[in-house]
Write a protein that holds these residues in place. Structure first.
Motif, PDB file in Angstrom:
ATOM      1  N   PRO A 195       0.804  -1.232   0.000  1.00  0.00           N
ATOM      2  CA  PRO A 195       0.000   0.000   0.000  1.00  0.00           C
ATOM      3  C   PRO A 195       0.831   1.273   0.000  1.00  0.00           C
ATOM      4  N   VAL A 196       2.021   1.231   0.619  1.00  0.00           N
ATOM      5  CA  VAL A 196       2.883   2.411   0.625  1.00  0.00           C
ATOM      6  C   VAL A 196       3.346   2.726  -0.795  1.00  0.00           C
ATOM      7  N   TYR A 197       3.761   1.711  -1.529  1.00  0.00           N
ATOM      8  CA  TYR A 197       4.207   1.924  -2.915  1.00  0.00           C
ATOM      9  C   TYR A 197       3.065   2.481  -3.763  1.00  0.00           C
ATOM     10  N   ALA A 198       1.874   1.893  -3.623  1.00  0.00           N
ATOM     11  CA  ALA A 198       0.725   2.365  -4.403  1.00  0.00           C
ATOM     12  C   ALA A 198       0.379   3.806  -4.058  1.00  0.00           C
ATOM     13  N   ALA A 199       0.423   4.151  -2.768  1.00  0.00           N
ATOM     14  CA  ALA A 199       0.097   5.522  -2.347  1.00  0.00           C
ATOM     15  C   ALA A 199       1.087   6.529  -2.913  1.00  0.00           C
ATOM     16  N   GLU A 200       2.369   6.153  -3.002  1.00  0.00           N
ATOM     17  CA  GLU A 200       3.388   7.092  -3.446  1.00  0.00           C
ATOM     18  C   GLU A 200       3.474   7.203  -4.963  1.00  0.00           C
ATOM     19  N   ILE A 201       2.903   6.248  -5.676  1.00  0.00           N
ATOM     20  CA  ILE A 201       2.858   6.306  -7.138  1.00  0.00           C
ATOM     21  C   ILE A 201       1.611   7.032  -7.631  1.00  0.00           C
ATOM     22  N   ALA A 202       0.488   6.858  -6.921  1.00  0.00           N
ATOM     23  CA  ALA A 202      -0.819   7.309  -7.411  1.00  0.00           C
ATOM     24  C   ALA A 202      -1.014   8.813  -7.233  1.00  0.00           C
ATOM     25  N   SER A 203      -1.876   9.374  -8.078  1.00  0.00           N
ATOM     26  CA  SER A 203      -2.326  10.752  -7.890  1.00  0.00           C
ATOM     27  C   SER A 203      -3.485  10.763  -6.902  1.00  0.00           C
ATOM     28  N   ALA A 204      -3.827  11.951  -6.377  1.00  0.00           N
ATOM     29  CA  ALA A 204      -4.808  12.047  -5.292  1.00  0.00           C
ATOM     30  C   ALA A 204      -6.178  11.516  -5.686  1.00  0.00           C
ATOM     31  N   ASP A 205      -6.594  11.711  -6.947  1.00  0.00           N
ATOM     32  CA  ASP A 205      -7.962  11.370  -7.326  1.00  0.00           C
ATOM     33  C   ASP A 205      -8.191   9.875  -7.488  1.00  0.00           C
ATOM     34  N   ILE A 206      -7.119   9.073  -7.592  1.00  0.00           N
ATOM     35  CA  ILE A 206      -7.294   7.613  -7.698  1.00  0.00           C
ATOM     36  C   ILE A 206      -6.528   6.872  -6.606  1.00  0.00           C
ATOM     37  N   ARG A 207      -5.992   7.605  -5.632  1.00  0.00           N
ATOM     38  CA  ARG A 207      -5.155   6.964  -4.625  1.00  0.00           C
ATOM     39  C   ARG A 207      -5.933   5.967  -3.780  1.00  0.00           C
ATOM     40  N   GLY A 208      -7.169   6.288  -3.430  1.00  0.00           N
ATOM     41  CA  GLY A 208      -7.959   5.370  -2.615  1.00  0.00           C
ATOM     42  C   GLY A 208      -8.154   4.026  -3.284  1.00  0.00           C
ATOM     43  N   SER A 209      -8.440   4.062  -4.592  1.00  0.00           N
ATOM     44  CA  SER A 209      -8.641   2.819  -5.330  1.00  0.00           C
ATOM     45  C   SER A 209      -7.349   2.015  -5.419  1.00  0.00           C
ATOM     46  N   LEU A 210      -6.239   2.685  -5.718  1.00  0.00           N
ATOM     47  CA  LEU A 210      -4.981   1.968  -5.917  1.00  0.00           C
ATOM     48  C   LEU A 210      -4.404   1.445  -4.608  1.00  0.00           C
ATOM     49  N   THR A 211      -4.579   2.180  -3.512  1.00  0.00           N
ATOM     50  CA  THR A 211      -4.070   1.679  -2.234  1.00  0.00           C
ATOM     51  C   THR A 211      -4.973   0.604  -1.651  1.00  0.00           C
ATOM     52  N   SER A 212      -6.165   0.421  -2.222  1.00  0.00           N
ATOM     53  CA  SER A 212      -7.037  -0.691  -1.820  1.00  0.00           C
ATOM     54  C   SER A 212      -6.722  -1.969  -2.593  1.00  0.00           C
ATOM     55  N   LEU A 213      -5.907  -1.859  -3.643  1.00  0.00           N
ATOM     56  CA  LEU A 213      -5.582  -3.035  -4.451  1.00  0.00           C
ATOM     57  C   LEU A 213      -4.961  -4.174  -3.651  1.00  0.00           C
ATOM     58  N   PRO A 214      -4.049  -3.910  -2.671  1.00  0.00           N
ATOM     59  CA  PRO A 214      -3.525  -5.035  -1.897  1.00  0.00           C
ATOM     60  C   PRO A 214      -4.612  -5.857  -1.227  1.00  0.00           C
ATOM     61  N   GLU A 215      -5.679  -5.194  -0.775  1.00  0.00           N
ATOM     62  CA  GLU A 215      -6.751  -5.939  -0.104  1.00  0.00           C
ATOM     63  C   GLU A 215      -7.504  -6.841  -1.072  1.00  0.00           C
ATOM     64  N   ILE A 216      -7.752  -6.353  -2.296  1.00  0.00           N
ATOM     65  CA  ILE A 216      -8.431  -7.229  -3.258  1.00  0.00           C
ATOM     66  C   ILE A 216      -7.499  -8.360  -3.686  1.00  0.00           C
ATOM     67  N   CYS A 217      -6.197  -8.093  -3.723  1.00  0.00           N
ATOM     68  CA  CYS A 217      -5.256  -9.170  -4.035  1.00  0.00           C
ATOM     69  C   CYS A 217      -5.235 -10.207  -2.922  1.00  0.00           C
ATOM     70  N   ILE A 218      -5.316  -9.764  -1.668  1.00  0.00           N
ATOM     71  CA  ILE A 218      -5.417 -10.708  -0.558  1.00  0.00           C
ATOM     72  C   ILE A 218      -6.664 -11.570  -0.709  1.00  0.00           C
ATOM     73  N   SER A 219      -7.786 -10.923  -1.032  1.00  0.00           N
ATOM     74  CA  SER A 219      -9.044 -11.660  -1.188  1.00  0.00           C
ATOM     75  C   SER A 219      -8.986 -12.624  -2.365  1.00  0.00           C
ATOM     76  N   PHE A 220      -8.375 -12.182  -3.458  1.00  0.00           N
ATOM     77  CA  PHE A 220      -8.231 -13.056  -4.611  1.00  0.00           C
ATOM     78  C   PHE A 220      -7.341 -14.248  -4.251  1.00  0.00           C
ATOM     79  N   GLY A 221      -6.295 -13.992  -3.464  1.00  0.00           N
ATOM     80  CA  GLY A 221      -5.439 -15.078  -3.003  1.00  0.00           C
ATOM     81  C   GLY A 221      -6.189 -16.051  -2.111  1.00  0.00           C
ATOM     82  N   ILE A 222      -7.035 -15.523  -1.221  1.00  0.00           N
ATOM     83  CA  ILE A 222      -7.856 -16.383  -0.363  1.00  0.00           C
ATOM     84  C   ILE A 222      -8.768 -17.264  -1.216  1.00  0.00           C
ATOM     85  N   LEU A 223      -9.370 -16.660  -2.236  1.00  0.00           N
ATOM     86  CA  LEU A 223     -10.252 -17.417  -3.127  1.00  0.00           C
ATOM     87  C   LEU A 223      -9.481 -18.528  -3.847  1.00  0.00           C
ATOM     88  N   ILE A 224      -8.282 -18.207  -4.346  1.00  0.00           N
ATOM     89  CA  ILE A 224      -7.461 -19.227  -5.009  1.00  0.00           C
ATOM     90  C   ILE A 224      -7.126 -20.344  -4.022  1.00  0.00           C
TER      91      ILE A 224
END
Length: 505
Positions: free
Chosen positions: A134-163
């Motif tokens: 999430p730190v990497y995503a926050a520092e790469i993203a612009s303010a208007d999409i930062r919330g979505s991009l810093t939430s990506l680790p959580e969806i990846c965790i969920s996708f991993g749980i599903l797998i």
């Protein structure tokens, strides 16, 4: 900020277009979280077979489930300092290498001791991954999409749980001696690919500025921004936050000391602003697992068995449903977090959690007190249904927003180590729940355990309402100003309009 306003006039907002390169970098950086999710999901089913193959007791099962998070504590506490030293990108690669070693150990383990050692090694990798993604995503993203991009680790965790759940269902058909080892060892394959693939990503521009390399930072920003003007504005803001003297690109930032003195500033001599950031950034991690999500995800087979689902195949199939629900609703959260805001989504999520846990506790209590454990049909349906509504409620708010919010509230000089300590607290709470849940529900009944989690969720809602201001649409460099206003002003203050909104005005 005058520089920012001038940048917007010069077209620095990029016309409100989402930069695909920034999204791609954040996605690749977040893939490390799939490994953590896979381990959690696959272990929920593997424990059924490990107990049968190795003859483990309930205490050993709880230790096996929770030791990963205990060791993740060690990983997360060192990850912040390491990422300040070697950079965000190399830290992601290091996390993948550590998880690779742990997966190989688990997949080849001949006994409980070796399996436990593999879980410990994998846990260190998990600690690194949870902090850095999430730190990497926050520092790469612009303010208007930062919330979505810093939430990506959580969806990846969920996708991993599903797998992991799907792997359990299909690999359960293998002979007992190979089945659970294959489940756990498969995590080594994506780890190896990611450890090398992540090196093709750019370094965080904010880390580069902290290392007195502004020219390299500008080169990265021009890739992740839509226009040169936007890149110049973001670089100016980052340099200002890092302590550069205006107009002196050759000077090193005042805080560019590789992370030295950060802990002293946070815990020994914090300013009122830093103290408020500390409470919000660490408190949100403290409360995440007190909602009971780890108990539901890790012990869902036991919960479904208690609810009346008898056969192993049906239990494993039901856990796949939990994984699908978690993934779908986190994807929904990613679509909403930058439109609705962090506070409304988080508080609505907690309302759903409280209602679901209360109904789940009621259903399981009725089933438990029924003759021969055969509850009334309505109680069985209620218990099974509310497992899914609980997972949905958690996944649409508390799950992704915890990681997004905690990665963006820290000032630049404190971000890596602040996020590191937050992950350490998250892992402590996770380990506490996963290592005590069986003992807890045997002491106060399984229904009583979920009533307790419902009460703790109410406390979490109270904390977030009073201590966590809205950060939607604000550049990272402005968020510190929000926390400087005092506790009461925080809730009243509205987020500044995003560049997208400004361009449309």
């Amino acid at each position: 900020m005058g520089v920012e306003e001038q940048g917007k006039k010069n077209g620095g907002d990029g016309g409100g277009r989402t930069n695909k390169y920034a999204v791609a970098c954040s996605v690749i950086g977040s893939i490390i979280s799939i490994l953590m999710g896979y381990d959690t999901g696959v272990m929920s089913g593997a424990m059924l077979f490990i107990k049968e193959d190795l003859g483990t007791n309930d205490t050993q099962v709880q230790v096996l489930a929770g030791i990963l998070n205990v060791c993740a504590l060690a990983g997360s506490l060192t990850a912040g300092r390491v990422s300040d030293w070697v950079g965000r990108r190399r830290t992601i690669s290091l996390a993948a290498c550590i998880f690779l070693a742990g997966s190989v150990l688990m997949g080849l383990s001949p006994n409980f001791a070796t399996l436990l050692a593999g879980r410990c090694v994998a846990g260190v990798g998990v600690g690194y991954a949870l902090m850095i993604a999430p730190v990497y995503a926050a520092e790469i993203a612009s303010a208007d999409i930062r919330g979505s991009l810093t939430s990506l680790p959580e969806i990846c965790i969920s996708f991993g749980i599903l797998i992991g759940y799907v792997s359990n269902y299909f690999l359960a058909k293998l002979p007992l001696v190979y089945g659970w080892r294959t489940m756990l060892g498969l995590g080594a394959l994506p780890s190896a690919v990611l450890a090398l693939g992540v090196l093709a990503m750019p370094e965080s521009p904010r880390w580069l500025v902290m290392q007195a390399r502004p020219d390299e930072a500008l080169a990265v920003l021009r890739k992740v921004c839509n226009t040169a003007g936007e890149a110049d504005v973001r670089l100016a803001d980052i340099k200002s936050a890092a302590g550069f003297v205006e107009g002196d690109d050759a000077s090193a930032p005042a805080t560019g000391s590789g992370g030295k003195g950060v802990l002293k500033e946070m815990f020994i001599h914090p300013t009122p602003t830093v103290r408020r950031v500390l409470v919000a950034g660490l408190g949100i991690h403290f409360f995440q697992h007190l909602s009971g999500i780890e108990a539901v995800v890790l012990y869902s087979p036991r919960i479904f068995k208690a609810a009346g689902i008898a056969t192993r195949n049906k239990i494993l199939a039901a856990t796949i449903g939990v994984g699908v629900t978690k993934t779908v609703f986190i994807m929904t959260a990613i679509l909403l977090v930058d439109r609705v805001g962090r506070r409304p989504l988080y508080l609505s999520s907690l309302a759903g959690i409280v209602a679901s846990l209360t109904c789940l506790g009621l259903g399981l209590t009725v089933i438990e007190h029924s003759p021969h454990g055969q509850g009334a049909p309505w109680a069985v349906v209620l218990a099974i249904t509310t497992v899914f509504t609980f997972v949905a409620s958690f996944s649409v708010g508390v799950g992704p927003i915890t990681w997004a919010y905690s990665s963006e509230v820290w000032p630049l000089r404190l971000r890596a180590q602040g996020a590191s300590i937050g992950v350490a607290i998250n892992r402590i709470m996770n380990a506490g729940v996963s290592m005590t849940f069986v003992t807890l529900y045997k002491a106060i009944t399984i229904g009583g355990a979920f009533f307790l989690f419902a009460g703790l969720a109410v406390v979490a809602a109270t904390f977030f309402y009073f201590c966590c201001p809205e950060t939607q649409g604000r550049p990272l460099e402005e968020i510190e100003e929000v926390f400087s206003q005092g506790w009461h002003a925080q809730r009243r203050q509205q987020p500044s309009s995003s560049p997208v909104a400004d361009s449309k005005a």
